[in-house]
Design an enzyme around this catalytic site. Structure first.
Site, PDB file in Angstrom:
ATOM      1  N   CYS A 221       0.947  -1.323   0.132  1.00  0.00           N
ATOM      2  CA  CYS A 221       0.230   0.001   0.338  1.00  0.00           C
ATOM      3  C   CYS A 221       0.454   1.294  -0.447  1.00  0.00           C
ATOM      4  O   CYS A 221      -0.182   1.999  -0.668  1.00  0.00           O
ATOM      5  CB  CYS A 221      -0.797  -0.296   1.151  1.00  0.00           C
ATOM      6  SG  CYS A 221      -1.974  -1.421   1.856  1.00  0.00           S
ATOM      7  N   HIS A 300      12.865   1.767   4.993  1.00  0.00           N
ATOM      8  CA  HIS A 300      11.958  -0.335   4.777  1.00  0.00           C
ATOM      9  C   HIS A 300      12.546  -0.975   5.490  1.00  0.00           C
ATOM     10  O   HIS A 300      13.659  -0.927   6.637  1.00  0.00           O
ATOM     11  CB  HIS A 300      12.929  -0.801   3.218  1.00  0.00           C
ATOM     12  CG  HIS A 300      12.687  -1.557   2.566  1.00  0.00           C
ATOM     13  ND1 HIS A 300      12.842  -2.659   3.117  1.00  0.00           N
ATOM     14  CD2 HIS A 300      12.558  -1.792   1.490  1.00  0.00           C
ATOM     15  CE1 HIS A 300      11.862  -3.640   2.326  1.00  0.00           C
ATOM     16  NE2 HIS A 300      11.529  -2.437   0.841  1.00  0.00           N
ATOM     17  N   HIS A 384      -2.278  19.778   6.844  1.00  0.00           N
ATOM     18  CA  HIS A 384      -3.169  18.386   6.807  1.00  0.00           C
ATOM     19  C   HIS A 384      -2.907  17.519   6.423  1.00  0.00           C
ATOM     20  O   HIS A 384      -0.782  16.991   6.206  1.00  0.00           O
ATOM     21  CB  HIS A 384      -4.126  18.741   5.311  1.00  0.00           C
ATOM     22  CG  HIS A 384      -4.683  20.410   4.478  1.00  0.00           C
ATOM     23  ND1 HIS A 384      -5.780  20.571   5.243  1.00  0.00           N
ATOM     24  CD2 HIS A 384      -3.901  21.138   4.507  1.00  0.00           C
ATOM     25  CE1 HIS A 384      -5.611  21.724   4.980  1.00  0.00           C
ATOM     26  NE2 HIS A 384      -5.144  22.523   4.598  1.00  0.00           N
ATOM     27  N   HIS A 388      -2.711   7.106   5.206  1.00  0.00           N
ATOM     28  CA  HIS A 388      -3.334   5.542   4.562  1.00  0.00           C
ATOM     29  C   HIS A 388      -4.607   5.169   5.165  1.00  0.00           C
ATOM     30  O   HIS A 388      -3.996   4.726   6.601  1.00  0.00           O
ATOM     31  CB  HIS A 388      -2.186   4.466   4.428  1.00  0.00           C
ATOM     32  CG  HIS A 388      -2.299   2.650   3.730  1.00  0.00           C
ATOM     33  ND1 HIS A 388      -3.094   2.928   2.744  1.00  0.00           N
ATOM     34  CD2 HIS A 388      -2.516   1.918   4.222  1.00  0.00           C
ATOM     35  CE1 HIS A 388      -3.707   2.094   2.635  1.00  0.00           C
ATOM     36  NE2 HIS A 388      -3.146   1.194   3.842  1.00  0.00           N
ATOM     37  N   HIS A 417     -14.645   4.639   5.222  1.00  0.00           N
ATOM     38  CA  HIS A 417     -15.528   4.795   5.762  1.00  0.00           C
ATOM     39  C   HIS A 417     -16.236   4.865   3.674  1.00  0.00           C
ATOM     40  O   HIS A 417     -17.387   3.614   3.673  1.00  0.00           O
ATOM     41  CB  HIS A 417     -16.586   6.102   5.914  1.00  0.00           C
ATOM     42  CG  HIS A 417     -18.199   6.061   6.249  1.00  0.00           C
ATOM     43  ND1 HIS A 417     -19.117   6.443   5.138  1.00  0.00           N
ATOM     44  CD2 HIS A 417     -18.995   4.964   7.087  1.00  0.00           C
ATOM     45  CE1 HIS A 417     -20.308   5.684   5.638  1.00  0.00           C
ATOM     46  NE2 HIS A 417     -19.998   5.241   6.484  1.00  0.00           N
ATOM     47  N   ASN A 421      -9.844   0.256   1.784  1.00  0.00           N
ATOM     48  CA  ASN A 421      -8.915   0.273   1.452  1.00  0.00           C
ATOM     49  C   ASN A 421      -8.580  -0.181   0.045  1.00  0.00           C
ATOM     50  O   ASN A 421      -8.834  -0.995  -0.667  1.00  0.00           O
ATOM     51  CB  ASN A 421      -8.397  -0.591   2.642  1.00  0.00           C
ATOM     52  CG  ASN A 421      -6.616  -0.672   2.475  1.00  0.00           C
ATOM     53  OD1 ASN A 421      -6.058   0.305   1.625  1.00  0.00           O
ATOM     54  ND2 ASN A 421      -5.995  -1.465   3.234  1.00  0.00           N
TER      55      ASN A 421
END
Length: 496
Positions: A221, A300, A384, A388, A417, A421
């Protein structure tokens, strides 16, 4: 996931952050020297210059050394300066209404397939109760069938629908001709057909033959930010170029029909989505661009075995394939977040926040003082936040540990919502939400942060170049007035 545990932040994480400063130390020292020298020269008259010349003309070595130092410094400064990368616009795909998956429909569909025992059905119901997903997320066409038909042809059909839908919208809004694209980067983690997804786009839009095309797979993702970072590096080399980045996850073939609990979670959370971005290094695009890329920081943890296997594609005992989620996923995500924000902090935080953080770290590590680890206030650096939307727990933990306000995680909660995902594209649905609410003002900075398999935590920082308005045909265009909505734990009878 906690970034305030007793171990605090490891010193090696601090080194990662301050490496960014050390790498630019020469520039930081040389630029002020040029400014001071320029100011001093502006205050000298011809007599002063004449005296300097008389002094230097008999000292050739001094002249050569000074000249060499100036040439070397200016050359290094020019070569190491990065060229601005602009986000001209982006587009998020919105599926057709007939693909919506209300939660009660999802559970009924799972029952009717006959693939799951009662224990697995109850587990999925509990996951949905706590997920934060609403009744208007989307599933691919093949998943609406009973039984589901996750064929290669169906997966290709989903890929074509979402990718071409997002790109058509982007091209329409930006008036970009496909032949003008010089760089194409596509990321999709699980679905990796041959020819590649990037080749499908080249074929569909008849892109030029010398295009720099890349297809990123298996990166989870957080791959959307990886793709942006790759495009940024390519734009530093190829001048006057447009780059298109496309982030998606094709989930048709990722439907799991077994009963292993850790492999059922993706069924409940992942939904259809796609985002297409137009990046440019052309100076003329600054006037129409929405944002400028300020930083991209990638972390990573793949060298650690537990981190490497916490999101793992495998087969169960029956030979059915899906993504398995480890129980220690949140702890590993917390460690990745610590490393990432410790690298990002020195680049974005005010100096007073950095000093407070470093002082408490020294007291805890060197003097063994019983002092609570100081968490820098990132609200001072960003206007802002696009976290994820991997699940409700992820958003809850980052809200708590970064000490964010409810309004600052609103975009993430509402995206989860409304769309679920959608993997690497979620952060773009969140940015579209902020724009649709009219909250993005010129000079505002937005932090996008995403987690992915491997295990990775990546951040991107953007600065708004104008008071940003939502682009036409945006994903929130006809429903933004309904949000925000309350997202309580869903009552059992609603999805039983």
């Amino acid at each position: 996931m906690s970034i305030t545990n007793d171990q605090g932040v490891n010193l090696k994480h601090v080194k990662l952050g301050y490496n960014y400063l050390i790498n630019n130390l020469f520039t930081l020292c040389f630029v002020p020297l040029i400014i001071v020298t320029s100011v001093h020269l502006s205050q000298t008259d011809l007599n002063d210059l004449h005296h300097v010349w008389l002094h230097l003309k008999f000292n050739l070595i001094t002249i050569l050394i000074c000249f060499a130092f100036i040439v070397f410094g200016l050359t290094r400064y020019i070569l190491t300066q990065s060229h601005p990368v602009y986000l001209v616009d982006f587009a998020c795909f919105r599926p057709a209404d007939h693909l919506k998956v209300p939660l009660h429909y999802f559970m009924e569909h799972s029952r009717l397939t006959g693939d799951f025992d009662e224990s697995s059905l109850e587990f999925q119901r509990k996951i949905l109760m706590r997920s934060g997903l609403g009744d208007e997320t989307y599933a691919p066409e093949a998943m609406h069938l009973i039984p589901p038909r996750p064929s290669l042809a169906a997966a290709r059909a989903e890929a074509e629908e979402v990718m071409f839908g997002a790109l058509d919208n982007l091209f329409q809004n930006t008036k970009l001709k496909p032949k003008d694209i010089g760089i194409l980067v596509v990321n999709c983690s699980v679905f990796s057909p041959t020819p590649s997804l990037s080749a499908m786009i080249v074929n569909k839009y008849k892109l030029r033959g010398n295009i720099k095309s890349f297809n990123l797979g298996g990166m989870g993702c957080s791959a959307g930010i990886t793709a942006v970072d790759l495009a940024k590096d390519l734009l530093q080399v190829h001048r006057n170029t447009y780059a298109v980045v496309l982030s998606t996850e094709i989930i048709t073939q990722n439907w799991y029909s077994g009963n292993k609990k850790s492999m059922l979670i993706p069924n409940c959370l992942f939904r259809v989505g796609c985002a297409a971005l137009l990046l440019s290094n052309k100076s003329v695009d600054r006037r129409r661009a929405k944002y400028r890329l300020v930083h991209a920081v990638r972390t990573h943890l793949g060298a650690d075995d537990k981190a490497f296997r916490c999101l793992y594609q495998e087969q169960d005992e029956a030979g059915k394939t899906s993504i398995s989620l480890s129980k220690n996923l949140m702890d590993i995500a917390g460690n990745a977040l610590k490393t990432n924000i410790t690298s990002l902090g020195p680049l974005v935080l005010p100096i007073n926040e950095q000093l407070l953080f470093f002082a408490t770290l020294v007291m805890r590590k060197l003097f063994k003082a019983d002092v609570k680890a100081y968490i820098p206030d990132f609200k001072l650096a960003f206007d802002h936040f696009c976290i994820h939307a991997g699940g409700r727990a992820v958003i809850d933990e980052l809200e708590k540990n970064l000490q964010l306000l409810p309004c600052q995680v609103e975009a993430s909660r509402m995206t989860l919502h409304r769309f679920g995902n959608t993997s690497s594209s979620t952060i773009w649905y969140e940015l579209a939400y902020i724009e649709a609410k009219g909250r993005m003002r010129r000079g505002n900075k937005v932090w996008q942060i995403a987690f992915g398999s491997g295990f990775k935590c990546n951040s991107a920082v953007w600065e708004a170049l104008q008071n940003v308005k939502p682009s036409p045909n945006g994903p929130w265009e006809d429903c933004i007035h309904k949000y925000p909505v309350e997202v309580p734990l869903i009552a059992q009878q609603h999805i039983s």
